[in-house]
Motif scaffolding. Structure first.
Motif, PDB file in Angstrom:
ATOM      1  N   GLY A 272     -53.287 -40.021  71.105  1.00 32.71           N
ATOM      2  CA  GLY A 272     -51.767 -39.907  71.463  1.00 32.71           C
ATOM      3  C   GLY A 272     -51.158 -39.480  72.723  1.00 32.71           C
ATOM      4  N   LEU A 273     -51.984 -38.480  73.417  1.00 30.28           N
ATOM      5  CA  LEU A 273     -51.418 -38.038  74.796  1.00 30.28           C
ATOM      6  C   LEU A 273     -51.779 -39.319  75.871  1.00 30.28           C
ATOM      7  CD1 LEU A 273     -53.019 -34.432  75.257  1.00 30.28           C
ATOM      8  CD2 LEU A 273     -50.541 -35.214  75.259  1.00 30.28           C
ATOM      9  N   THR A 274     -52.631 -39.890  75.601  1.00 26.45           N
ATOM     10  CA  THR A 274     -52.869 -40.954  76.759  1.00 26.45           C
ATOM     11  C   THR A 274     -52.066 -42.408  76.286  1.00 26.45           C
ATOM     12  OG1 THR A 274     -54.823 -42.056  75.204  1.00 26.45           O
ATOM     13  CG2 THR A 274     -55.510 -40.500  76.872  1.00 26.45           C
ATOM     14  N   ALA A 275     -51.662 -42.375  75.108  1.00 25.54           N
ATOM     15  CA  ALA A 275     -50.654 -43.606  74.867  1.00 25.54           C
ATOM     16  C   ALA A 275     -49.435 -43.330  75.310  1.00 25.54           C
ATOM     17  CB  ALA A 275     -50.708 -43.822  73.563  1.00 25.54           C
ATOM     18  N   ARG A 276     -49.133 -41.928  75.725  1.00 26.50           N
ATOM     19  CA  ARG A 276     -47.821 -41.606  76.282  1.00 26.50           C
ATOM     20  C   ARG A 276     -47.795 -41.419  77.830  1.00 26.50           C
ATOM     21  NH1 ARG A 276     -47.874 -38.217  71.605  1.00 26.50           N
ATOM     22  NH2 ARG A 276     -48.489 -36.427  72.833  1.00 26.50           N
ATOM     23  N   HIS A 277     -48.907 -41.637  78.341  1.00 28.49           N
ATOM     24  CA  HIS A 277     -49.016 -41.622  79.785  1.00 28.49           C
ATOM     25  C   HIS A 277     -48.550 -42.732  80.532  1.00 28.49           C
ATOM     26  CE1 HIS A 277     -50.481 -39.579  83.473  1.00 28.49           C
ATOM     27  NE2 HIS A 277     -51.339 -40.479  83.739  1.00 28.49           N
ATOM     28  N   PRO A 278     -47.555 -42.711  81.248  1.00 25.08           N
ATOM     29  CA  PRO A 278     -46.830 -43.986  81.800  1.00 25.08           C
ATOM     30  C   PRO A 278     -47.763 -44.967  82.466  1.00 25.08           C
ATOM     31  CG  PRO A 278     -45.320 -42.102  82.016  1.00 25.08           C
ATOM     32  CD  PRO A 278     -46.415 -41.432  81.576  1.00 25.08           C
ATOM     33  N   PRO A 279     -48.466 -44.156  83.658  1.00 25.95           N
ATOM     34  CA  PRO A 279     -49.368 -45.067  84.516  1.00 25.95           C
ATOM     35  C   PRO A 279     -50.371 -45.820  83.542  1.00 25.95           C
ATOM     36  CG  PRO A 279     -49.105 -42.972  85.690  1.00 25.95           C
ATOM     37  CD  PRO A 279     -48.540 -42.825  84.163  1.00 25.95           C
ATOM     38  N   TYR A 280     -51.108 -45.294  82.510  1.00 20.38           N
ATOM     39  CA  TYR A 280     -51.786 -45.746  81.726  1.00 20.38           C
ATOM     40  C   TYR A 280     -51.198 -46.969  80.820  1.00 20.38           C
ATOM     41  CZ  TYR A 280     -55.504 -46.454  78.286  1.00 20.38           C
ATOM     42  OH  TYR A 280     -56.476 -47.004  77.105  1.00 20.38           O
ATOM     43  N   LEU A 281     -50.045 -46.703  80.227  1.00 23.39           N
ATOM     44  CA  LEU A 281     -49.252 -47.718  79.610  1.00 23.39           C
ATOM     45  C   LEU A 281     -49.106 -49.026  80.461  1.00 23.39           C
ATOM     46  CD1 LEU A 281     -46.705 -45.594  77.380  1.00 23.39           C
ATOM     47  CD2 LEU A 281     -48.636 -47.010  76.480  1.00 23.39           C
ATOM     48  N   LYS A 282     -48.740 -48.795  81.659  1.00 27.51           N
ATOM     49  CA  LYS A 282     -48.283 -49.959  82.601  1.00 27.51           C
ATOM     50  C   LYS A 282     -49.441 -50.502  82.918  1.00 27.51           C
ATOM     51  CE  LYS A 282     -44.332 -47.490  84.079  1.00 27.51           C
ATOM     52  NZ  LYS A 282     -43.709 -46.464  85.354  1.00 27.51           N
ATOM     53  N   LEU A 283     -50.578 -50.063  83.286  1.00 29.17           N
ATOM     54  CA  LEU A 283     -51.846 -50.659  83.591  1.00 29.17           C
ATOM     55  C   LEU A 283     -52.223 -51.474  82.156  1.00 29.17           C
ATOM     56  CD1 LEU A 283     -54.372 -50.974  85.092  1.00 29.17           C
ATOM     57  CD2 LEU A 283     -55.397 -48.983  84.047  1.00 29.17           C
ATOM     58  N   VAL A 284     -52.324 -50.868  81.024  1.00 32.39           N
ATOM     59  CA  VAL A 284     -52.658 -51.642  79.740  1.00 32.39           C
ATOM     60  C   VAL A 284     -51.910 -52.872  79.485  1.00 32.39           C
ATOM     61  CG1 VAL A 284     -52.839 -51.600  77.232  1.00 32.39           C
ATOM     62  CG2 VAL A 284     -53.739 -49.646  78.656  1.00 32.39           C
ATOM     63  N   VAL A 285     -50.466 -52.578  79.460  1.00 32.48           N
ATOM     64  CA  VAL A 285     -49.368 -53.713  79.215  1.00 32.48           C
ATOM     65  C   VAL A 285     -49.825 -54.816  80.234  1.00 32.48           C
ATOM     66  CG1 VAL A 285     -47.261 -54.182  79.171  1.00 32.48           C
ATOM     67  CG2 VAL A 285     -47.940 -52.453  78.049  1.00 32.48           C
ATOM     68  N   SER A 286     -49.779 -54.479  81.547  1.00 33.51           N
ATOM     69  CA  SER A 286     -49.937 -55.528  82.476  1.00 33.51           C
ATOM     70  C   SER A 286     -51.185 -56.479  82.463  1.00 33.51           C
ATOM     71  CB  SER A 286     -49.795 -55.103  84.132  1.00 33.51           C
ATOM     72  OG  SER A 286     -50.900 -54.163  84.093  1.00 33.51           O
ATOM     73  N   PHE A 287     -52.312 -55.758  82.151  1.00 34.23           N
ATOM     74  CA  PHE A 287     -53.411 -56.419  82.131  1.00 34.23           C
ATOM     75  C   PHE A 287     -53.778 -57.098  80.766  1.00 34.23           C
ATOM     76  CE2 PHE A 287     -54.437 -54.637  86.350  1.00 34.23           C
ATOM     77  CZ  PHE A 287     -55.175 -55.566  86.703  1.00 34.23           C
ATOM     78  N   LEU A 288     -53.153 -56.694  79.789  1.00 32.98           N
ATOM     79  CA  LEU A 288     -52.967 -57.550  78.372  1.00 32.98           C
ATOM     80  C   LEU A 288     -52.622 -59.065  78.687  1.00 32.98           C
ATOM     81  CD1 LEU A 288     -51.317 -54.977  75.766  1.00 32.98           C
ATOM     82  CD2 LEU A 288     -53.591 -55.767  76.042  1.00 32.98           C
ATOM     83  N   PHE A 289     -51.756 -59.206  79.515  1.00 38.18           N
ATOM     84  CA  PHE A 289     -51.086 -60.523  79.829  1.00 38.18           C
ATOM     85  C   PHE A 289     -52.064 -61.311  80.658  1.00 38.18           C
ATOM     86  CE2 PHE A 289     -47.084 -58.424  78.495  1.00 38.18           C
ATOM     87  CZ  PHE A 289     -46.726 -59.537  77.702  1.00 38.18           C
ATOM     88  N   ILE A 290     -52.638 -60.365  81.847  1.00 40.63           N
ATOM     89  CA  ILE A 290     -53.472 -60.919  82.953  1.00 40.63           C
ATOM     90  C   ILE A 290     -54.782 -61.429  82.271  1.00 40.63           C
ATOM     91  CG2 ILE A 290     -54.848 -60.675  85.047  1.00 40.63           C
ATOM     92  CD1 ILE A 290     -52.320 -58.916  85.667  1.00 40.63           C
TER      93      ILE A 290
END
Length: 494
Positions: A272-290
């Motif tokens: 839950g903490l990692t999922a709310r960490h903004p840098p991690y969310l942006k990294l995951v979402v960006s490389f989901l597409f890439i």
């Protein structure tokens, strides 16, 4: 009384401020202690080779083996492949949960998982290529062992990649060892595609349609089963040899946050903490597409060359060029990461866009070879960049929070889980589009709608995904590489 999260420890508050000379000495000590030898980096990189060898071999040859050698129905083949991918994705959070709850042993906290999974992976992989004497339950046989192989490979890969955080506190050294790992893994991918193919080449003989435009299903030689078993045994030996070198050449450092924070957070609380960490969310979402774009590009290259162009005779050469250029360009991208930071290499991912469109528009052999080379260069940076940013994300999280050990496995396992799901979703939707276009398996000539669909899948779809991922990655702020002061602060806190 415990200090609230985010506040400095009581001992740190009472300690007198250090003098500049003392701080410099502390930073120099941290820097020297964080350096890794060349032997350690090479041995760590070798540890990731067998999984890539096996993944490459299964990606290129498993479907052919199931259809032509095991001769199980195509519907069961689809079930085997889908079940394996789902089990591999589901095993990521499960692996993170159990590894997060494990305790440190004499050889470390992560290394026992890597070594303990090796014999089970080897066993599952060998029986995946074994032809059982019965015929009625072969679909169940291969589904069981492919799911077991994917799950065990995940339990191997999650602690192996998370081990990066426990080798050194230096961000520069972590980037360096990640580059060694990616180079070795790409070499393993190349070895899996070539060595396995060379061994089993005698199991099939080339046969083509009467119009010589497209291949038809190949005939099987009598010793096909023996050749596939030999190829599987080679990969099994690779698992044991590489795991042994990993154990001998790499020493896992004690978890630096364990003594200060005890057992740490539970898996669900940490997730839950990692999922709310903004840098991690942006990294995951960006490389989901890439990552989904790269998987679509790779998966449909062979189909595009076979059905939408006259490049079927060049498929093997194109695959080798992609893999070789990816291996050779990885050290270059590592140098760019060290010299210019972690935003600049994103340009290398964009390189795939114009060349993918060019291949769809002008599907000729010279263009295809140029596109294959630059696609390999782009794939190299798309694989290297997220694994270089992820340790910085973990460091950024640790600077903002004070929690116990094990969070690195949550970061790594959840990242792999989401990227696997994105790839599976993209490939599933794209396969449905071929079905709607009227694709006919085994046909010598496909309808014009199928040709157009393949051009869209090889050009427009990866382009849109890459541009979306790069916009998220470049617009949002990325975590900064820890400086010497930050590294010293983290080490003193630990």
């Amino acid at each position: 009384m415990a200090a609230p999260p985010g506040s400095p420890p009581a001992g740190a508050a009472e300690a007198p401020p250090s003098q500049p000379g003392e701080q410099t000495a502390e930073q120099g000590s941290v820097s020297r202690a964080g350096r890794l030898s060349f032997c350690t980096k090479v041995c760590y990189g070798i540890g990731g080779v067998p999984n890539q060898v096996a993944s490459s071999a299964t990606a290129f040859y498993l479907q052919l083996f199931l259809l032509d050698v095991a001769q199980i129905p195509a519907a069961q083949v689809s079930l085997v492949l889908f079940g394996g991918k789902v089990s591999g994705a589901a095993a990521d959070p499960v692996a993170g949960f159990f590894i997060n709850r494990s305790r440190r042993t004499g050889s470390g906290r992560l290394m026992p998982w890597v070594l303990g999974c090796t014999p089970f992976i080897a066993l599952a992989y060998f029986f995946l290529w074994f032809l059982p004497p019965f015929t009625s339950l072969r679909g169940l046989w291969y589904t069981t062992f492919y799911c077991l192989f994917q799950a065990m490979a995940t339990f191997f890969q999650v602690p192996y990649t998370a081990l990066t955080m426990l080798l050194t506190p230096s961000s520069t050294e972590r980037d360096s060892v990640t580059a060694y790992r990616m180079t070795m893994e790409m070499a393993g991918t190349l070895m899996g595609a070539t060595v396995h193919g060379f061994i089993v080449s005698g199991a099939h003989r080339s046969n083509r349609c009467e119009d010589t435009e497209l291949p038809v299903p190949a005939a099987v030689s009598p010793d096909a089963t023996r050749l596939y078993s030999i190829a599987a045994a080679v990969v099994v030996a690779t698992y044991h040899a590489c795991s042994g070198l990993l154990c001998l050449g790499v020493k896992e450092q004690p978890d630096p946050s364990a003594s200060a924070s005890g057992q740490g957070l539970g898996f669900l609380a940490g997730l839950g903490l990692t999922a709310r960490h903004p840098p991690y969310l942006k990294l995951v979402v960006s490389f989901l597409f890439i990552s989904a774009a790269v998987q679509v590009e790779q998966s449909y290259l062979v189909l595009f060359c076979t059905h939408a162009s006259r490049l079927h005779d060049h498929v093997q050469n194109l695959v080798l060029i992609i893999l070789v250029s990816a291996v050779l360009s990885t050290p270059l991208w590592e140098w760019v990461l060290q010299r210019f930071g972690k935003r600049t290499p994103a340009v290398g991912i964009f390189v795939m866009v114009p060349f993918a469109i060019l291949l769809a528009a002008v599907p000729t052999a010279p263009v295809a070879y140029v596109v294959a080379f630059f696609s390999g260069v782009s794939i190299a940076v798309s694989l290297l960049l997220p694994w270089s940013i992820l340790p910085d994300v973990v460091d950024d999280f640790q600077l903002r929070h004070q929690h116990g050990p094990g969070l690195e496995t949550i970061f790594y396992s959840s990242y792999v889980f989401f990227t696997k799901l994105s790839g599976a979703g993209a490939l599933g939707i794209s396969t449905l589009s071929l079905e709607f276009a009227g694709y006919k398996a085994g046909a010598c000539k496909q309808a014009e709608e199928v040709v157009v669909t393949l051009k869209v899948l090889i050009g427009a779809v990866p382009t849109c995904m890459i541009l979306t991922g790069l916009c998220i990655l470049l617009v949002s702020p990325t975590p900064k590489v820890p400086s010497q002061d930050t590294s010293c602060q983290l080490s003193l806190r630990r």
